[in-house]
Design an enzyme around this catalytic site. Structure first.
Site, PDB file in Angstrom:
ATOM      1  N   HIS A 161      54.246  49.162  44.055  1.00 32.69           N
ATOM      2  CA  HIS A 161      54.603  49.564  42.682  1.00 32.69           C
ATOM      3  C   HIS A 161      54.183  48.510  41.659  1.00 32.69           C
ATOM      4  O   HIS A 161      54.776  48.413  40.601  1.00 32.69           O
ATOM      5  CB  HIS A 161      56.110  49.833  42.555  1.00 32.69           C
ATOM      6  CG  HIS A 161      56.669  50.650  43.676  1.00 32.69           C
ATOM      7  ND1 HIS A 161      56.684  52.027  43.660  1.00 32.69           N
ATOM      8  CD2 HIS A 161      57.195  50.280  44.873  1.00 32.69           C
ATOM      9  CE1 HIS A 161      57.212  52.476  44.787  1.00 32.69           C
ATOM     10  NE2 HIS A 161      57.532  51.432  45.551  1.00 32.69           N
ATOM     11  N   SER A 282      32.662  39.634  23.427  1.00 35.18           N
ATOM     12  CA  SER A 282      32.972  40.582  22.367  1.00 35.18           C
ATOM     13  C   SER A 282      32.255  40.120  21.112  1.00 35.18           C
ATOM     14  O   SER A 282      32.132  38.922  20.853  1.00 35.18           O
ATOM     15  CB  SER A 282      34.480  40.605  22.128  1.00 35.18           C
ATOM     16  OG  SER A 282      34.750  41.025  20.805  1.00 35.18           O
ATOM     17  N   LYS A 288      36.837  36.277  24.008  1.00 31.83           N
ATOM     18  CA  LYS A 288      36.853  37.290  25.054  1.00 31.83           C
ATOM     19  C   LYS A 288      35.768  37.116  26.116  1.00 31.83           C
ATOM     20  O   LYS A 288      34.648  36.726  25.833  1.00 31.83           O
ATOM     21  CB  LYS A 288      36.665  38.698  24.437  1.00 31.83           C
ATOM     22  CG  LYS A 288      37.811  39.169  23.603  1.00 31.83           C
ATOM     23  CD  LYS A 288      39.076  39.485  24.399  1.00 31.83           C
ATOM     24  CE  LYS A 288      38.915  40.693  25.289  1.00 31.83           C
ATOM     25  NZ  LYS A 288      38.877  41.949  24.510  1.00 31.83           N
ATOM     26  N   GLU A 295      34.830  47.457  35.342  1.00 37.32           N
ATOM     27  CA  GLU A 295      35.254  48.584  34.503  1.00 37.32           C
ATOM     28  C   GLU A 295      34.268  49.744  34.623  1.00 37.32           C
ATOM     29  O   GLU A 295      34.651  50.908  34.692  1.00 37.32           O
ATOM     30  CB  GLU A 295      35.365  48.146  33.036  1.00 37.32           C
ATOM     31  CG  GLU A 295      36.583  47.275  32.780  1.00 37.32           C
ATOM     32  CD  GLU A 295      36.618  46.724  31.352  1.00 37.32           C
ATOM     33  OE1 GLU A 295      36.270  47.453  30.413  1.00 37.32           O
ATOM     34  OE2 GLU A 295      36.993  45.549  31.195  1.00 37.32           O
TER      35      GLU A 295
END
Ligand code: ARG
Length: 463
Positions: A161, A282, A288, A295
Site C-alpha cells: 500500500h 525544465s 529541476k 515517464e
C-alpha cells in the site's frame, strides 16, 4: 486488350481506373515496405520449391534469383523506387522483378497468392523480431542483476500500500524484475512456436492445384511446420495478437518499475539518482531534473495496450478467410516491435546508470516500524498465539510512536510491559539486519538467499 491502369496485376476486369482517393486509402506500401527482405526470402524459397517440383523451369529459377538479388541490393542501397500505384510491398517487388528478368518474374506467383504471401512475410518478420527482443530482455536482466549484486546488503523499506511494511534489500527488490522478465522471455519463446509455422501453399484460401511441396518451403525458411488448414493460414492473426499481448506485459512490468524509479528519484524520497543523460531539465525551473525516460516508458505502455486492443478488435468480426481488414495488422504490430525494442535497449542502459543512496533507504526503513512483524514473530515463536502477539506489538508501536522513537530504542523494562516473554535478544530481532537475515528461505530477502538467487538467475541466462 490492354489493361486500364498501371497496376495490371489485377485490373484486367475493371472498366475504370481506381480513384486516386481509394488508391491512397488502400495502399499499404507506405508501411509494409518494412517487410521487403522477408518478402524476398519467401519468394526465393517459393521459387526454389516450384523449380524442384518441376512447376517452373530451372532457367526461370535462375532468373528469379538474379532479379531478387538485384532488388535486394537496390533496397539496401535505398535506391528502390516504391510506388503507391502498386499498392503494397508484394506487387512493388513483383513488378520490379518482371522489369528486370521478364517472364520468369511473372511465373513467380504461380501457386501463390498475396494472401498466403503476406501471412508468411509477417510471420518471418515477427520471428526475427522475437529473436532480437529475447536478446534485449537478457541484456536488461543482466543490468538488473549487475546492480543487484552490489546491493545484497543495502537495506530499504519494502512496501505494501506504499506504506513501509518490512525491511528488504535493494537487491531483492531489483531481482523481482529479473523474475518478471524471465517469464516475459518464456512467454515470447512460447509465442514464437506458434509464429513459426508456414502459411505459404494456402494460396488465396483453398490451396492450389499445382503439385507443390509445402514442407520443403517450410524447411527452406526455417519454419517448424506448415499451417494445417489453408483458410486458417491466410486469415488468422492470432499469433500477432499473442505477441502484442506478450509485449503489453513486458511494458506493464517496465511501467511498474518506471513508477518506482520516478518515486525513488523524487527529492521527497531520494533513494536513487538516474544519470543525467537519461533526464531532462525544465525550461523555467532551473533546479529541476526530470526522469523523462521512465515517464515515457510508463506512457508508451498505454500505446502498446492500445495496439493489443486494436488487433483484437481487427480480428473479432472477420468471417473466414482473408479480408482486407488484415492489412491493418501491420502498423500496430510494427510499432509494438519498434517501441518495445527501443524501450528495452534504453532501459538496460538506464538501470546501469543508477546511483543508489543507501543512507536514504536505511533512514526510510528505520522510520515506519518496519520490524514490528519481527517482534510479533518473536513472541509467537515463544508460544504466544500470533493474534495476541500482533495485538501486543500494536500497543508497543503506539507507545513508540507517542515517544517518537523506534521499537529498538525502547528499554527492555518498558518492552516487557507489552509481554513478559521479551528478553534482551530482542534487539537483534528488531534490527534491520536481523530482520533481513531471518527471512532465510528460497525467495526470502536474507542476503545469502538473494546472493543464491542472483547466481541462479545468472546461470539461467547463460543457457
Ligand atoms: N497488402 C495486403 C495485406 O497486407 C496483401 C494481401 C492482399 N490480398 C488481397 N487479396 N487484396 O494484407
Amino acid at each position: 486488350m490492354a489493361s486500364i491502369q498501371e497496376n495490371h496485376t489485377w485490373s484486367g476486369r475493371f472498366n475504370e481506373p481506381v480513384s486516386e482517393l481509394v488508391k491512397r486509402y488502400t495502399a499499404s506500401v507506405g508501411f509494409d515496405h518494412k517487410l521487403a527482405m522477408f518478402d524476398i526470402s519467401g519468394s526465393r524459397a517459393h521459387a526454389q520449391m516450384l523449380a524442384e517440383c518441376g512447376i517452373i523451369a530451372e532457367q526461370d529459377l535462375d532468373d528469379i534469383r538474379r532479379g531478387l538479388s538485384l532488388i535486394d541490393a537496390e533496397i539496401t542501397a535505398g535506391e528502390f523506387v516504391w510506388s503507391q500505384d502498386l499498392e503494397d510491398v508484394h506487387l512493388n517487388i513483383e513488378k520490379r522483378l518482371t522489369a528486370l528478368v521478364g517472364d520468369a518474374g511473372k511465373r513467380l506467383h504461380t501457386g501463390r497468392s498475396r494472401n498466403d504471401q503476406v501471412a508468411t512475410d509477417v510471420r518471418l518478420y515477427l520471428r526475427s523480431a522475437i529473436d532480437d527482443l529475447l536478446v534485449l530482455i537478457k541484456l536488461l536482466q543482466h543490468s538488473f542483476i549487475d546492480l543487484a549484486e552490489q546491493h545484497t546488503h543495502t537495506i530499504m523499506p519494502g512496501f505494501t500500500h506504499l506504506q513501509v511494511a518490512q525491511p528488504i534489500s535493494f537487491a531483492h527488490h531489483l531481482m523481482a524484475y529479473v523474475e518478471m522478465l524471465a517469464r516475459d522471455a518464456e512467454r515470447l519463446g512460447d509465442c514464437r512456436k506458434r509464429v513459426n509455422r508456414l502459411p505459404l501453399g494456402a494460396a488465396a484460401l483453398a490451396g492450389t492445384s499445382y503439385p507443390i511441396d509445402r514442407e520443403r518451403v517450410a524447411e527452406l525458411l526455417g519454419f517448424d511446420s506448415v499451417c494445417e488448414n489453408s483458410l486458417d493460414a491466410v486469415s488468422d492473426r492470432d499469433f500477432a495478437i499473442e505477441f502484442t499481448a506478450c509485449a503489453a506485459l513486458i511494458m506493464t512490468h517496465l511501467s511498474r518499475c518506471s513508477e518506482e524509479l520516478i518515486l525513488w528519484m523524487s527529492p521527497m524520497v531520494g533513494f536513487i539518482d538516474i544519470a543525467d543523460r537519461f533526464c531532462t531539465g525544465s525550461s523555467i525551473m532551473p533546479q529541476k531534473k526530470n526522469p523523462d525516460v521512465p515517464e515515457l516508458v510508463r506512457g508508451k505502455t498505454g500505446r502498446i495496450n492500445g495496439h493489443l486492443v486494436a488487433l483484437l478488435t481487427l480480428m473479432k468480426g472477420q468471417p473466414l478467410a482473408y479480408n482486407k481488414d488484415n492489412q491493418e495488422d501491420k502498423e500496430p504490430l510494427f510499432d509494438t516491435v519498434d517501441t518495445l525494442t527501443q524501450t528495452l535497449r534504453i532501459y538496460a542502459e538506464m538501470i546501469t546508470g543508477i546511483a543508489v543512496k543507501p543512507e536514504a533507504m536505511r533512514r526510510a526503513a528505520l522510520q515506519g516500524y518496519a520490524t514490528a512483524t519481527d517482534l510479533a514473530d518473536y513472541l509467537a515463536k515463544k508460544g504466544l498465539p500470533f493474534r495476541d502477539a500482533h495485538e501486543a506489538v500494536a500497543l508497543a508501536v503506539r507507545f513508540a510512536e507517542q515517544k517518537g522513537v523506534d521499537l529498538a530504542d525502547i528499554s527492555l523494562a518498558e518492552l516487557k510491559n507489552f509481554s513478559p516473554l521479551i528478553e534482551d535478544d530482542i534487539y537483534q530481532v528488531l534490527s534491520l539486519e536481523g530482520s533481513l537475515a531471518s527471512r532465510n528461505h528460497i525467495g526470502g530477502t536474507a542476503p545469502n538467499q538473494v546472493i543464491a538467487a542472483i547466481a541462479r538467475a545468472r546461470s539461467r541466462l547463460e543457457k
